[in-house]
Design a protein around this motif. Structure first.
Motif, PDB file in Angstrom:
ATOM      1  N   ARG A 126       0.835  -1.200   0.000  1.00  0.00           N
ATOM      2  CA  ARG A 126       0.000   0.000   0.000  1.00  0.00           C
ATOM      3  C   ARG A 126       0.871   1.252   0.000  1.00  0.00           C
ATOM      4  O   ARG A 126       1.925   1.280   0.637  1.00  0.00           O
ATOM      5  N   ILE A 178       1.858   4.746   1.277  1.00  0.00           N
ATOM      6  CA  ILE A 178       1.669   5.388   2.591  1.00  0.00           C
ATOM      7  C   ILE A 178       2.170   6.837   2.619  1.00  0.00           C
ATOM      8  O   ILE A 178       2.027   7.512   3.639  1.00  0.00           O
ATOM      9  N   ASP A 193       4.356   0.474   2.132  1.00  0.00           N
ATOM     10  CA  ASP A 193       4.430  -0.087   3.489  1.00  0.00           C
ATOM     11  C   ASP A 193       5.126  -1.444   3.555  1.00  0.00           C
ATOM     12  O   ASP A 193       4.904  -2.219   4.483  1.00  0.00           O
ATOM     13  N   LYS A 194       5.946  -1.763   2.586  1.00  0.00           N
ATOM     14  CA  LYS A 194       6.738  -2.999   2.619  1.00  0.00           C
ATOM     15  C   LYS A 194       8.210  -2.637   2.490  1.00  0.00           C
ATOM     16  O   LYS A 194       8.570  -1.688   1.789  1.00  0.00           O
ATOM     17  N   ASN A 204      10.596  -1.593   7.119  1.00  0.00           N
ATOM     18  CA  ASN A 204       9.167  -1.762   6.843  1.00  0.00           C
ATOM     19  C   ASN A 204       8.625  -0.717   5.869  1.00  0.00           C
ATOM     20  O   ASN A 204       7.446  -0.410   5.870  1.00  0.00           O
ATOM     21  N   TRP A 205       9.500  -0.197   5.036  1.00  0.00           N
ATOM     22  CA  TRP A 205       9.096   0.780   4.024  1.00  0.00           C
ATOM     23  C   TRP A 205      10.062   0.735   2.852  1.00  0.00           C
ATOM     24  O   TRP A 205      11.169   0.205   2.957  1.00  0.00           O
TER      25      TRP A 205
END
Length: 285
Positions: free
Chosen positions: A124, A126, A140-141, A169-170
């Motif tokens: 997603r 963000i 978001d990965k 995490n981004w």
């Protein structure tokens, strides 16, 4: 000059005088044998108007009380109806959001099925840079999810861009419309190669990106031709749709063509993307 004094009498004295007059009239009626009809006539002049006035006043206040009760009932019903309307509005809004999300996920699924040979992971959006376009944005990965630099990113019906930075995490994505973006591409039908250059000015003015150095010796490429990532592009995997040629012009040397491509991705509205986890082995465009 002296002001004239006003004569006022307390209401209790007035009531006493009226009561006294009534007693005198009753006494006179017995003493003088006034007929019952005459007495009724006299009482009619006094009692009936008073009774009518009292009845009107009573009816007025009774009607107002009924209207007030009705108004209270209507207000209570209106509050209940408004609460139901608010609830239905929220439910409708949620359903619309679910519908739009479902449509987007269906497109991603269709895109995933189009490129089944590539491994992918969904993410997603963000965050993004300022401006109307998603030229550089965050997802978001990150490395904890297997995301690496130079992985290709897709959405809509084709190529979005490439991963340029990664955190736990981004990850940060540079799209093909960004000023710093350039990649090797080719026409799907003829495999004639060209370069696709990003440019926010072109996006603002035309909603298109520029292509250059298209070699078309047989003059087969025309408006509407599909442009995909080239098989010689090392950072970008081959065969991913970029867009369709909209404008073509022949270079001054009559050997190459340039023009504009309309991207297949809506770079003004991005919410979910697919990250291809396969990587090319060498660096390049």
């Amino acid at each position: 000059m002296k002001k004239k004094s006003k004569i006022s009498m307390p209401s209790k004295y007035i009531l006493m005088i009226i009561s006294l007059l009534c007693i005198i009239m009753i006494f006179i009626s017995f003493r003088t044998n006034i007929s019952t009809g005459s007495l009724r006539t006299v009482s009619g002049y006094i009692y009936v108007p008073v009774q009518k006035g009292i009845n009107r006043i009573g009816t007025f206040f009774s009607d107002k009380a009924d209207d007030l009760n009705k108004l209270r009932d209507v207000m209570k019903k209106n509050e209940k109806l408004q609460a139901q309307v608010d609830k239905l509005s929220i439910e409708n809004s949620n359903l619309q959001q679910d519908k739009f999300e479902l449509d987007r996920l269906r497109k991603l699924y269709k895109l995933d099925q189009k490129y089944t040979s590539y491994k992918k992971i969904g993410a997603r959006v963000i965050g993004k840079d300022t401006g109307n376009w998603f030229s550089v944005f965050m997802i978001d990965k990150g490395s904890d999810d297997g995301i690496k630099k130079d992985m290709n990113v897709m959405a809509g019906s084709g190529l979005v861009g490439i991963i340029i930075d990664v955190g736990p995490n981004w990850a940060k994505v540079r799209s093909i419309i960004d000023d710093a973006s350039e990649l090797s591409a080719m026409t799907l039908e003829t495999s004639d190669r060209c370069f696709v250059e990003g440019g926010l000015m072109d996006m603002n003015e035309k909603q298109m990106v520029k292509f250059t150095d298209l070699k078309d010796p047989d003059n087969q490429v025309s408006s509407g031709a599909e442009v995909v990532t080239s098989n010689i592009s090392v950072k970008f995997l081959p065969g991913i749709t970029i867009g369709y040629i909209t404008e073509i012009k022949i270079g001054s040397n009559n050997l190459t063509k340039s023009g504009y491509i309309t991207p297949v991705v809506d770079f003004e509205h991005l919410e979910e993307v697919l990250v291809i986890t396969d990587l090319k082995e060498k660096g390049g465009k």
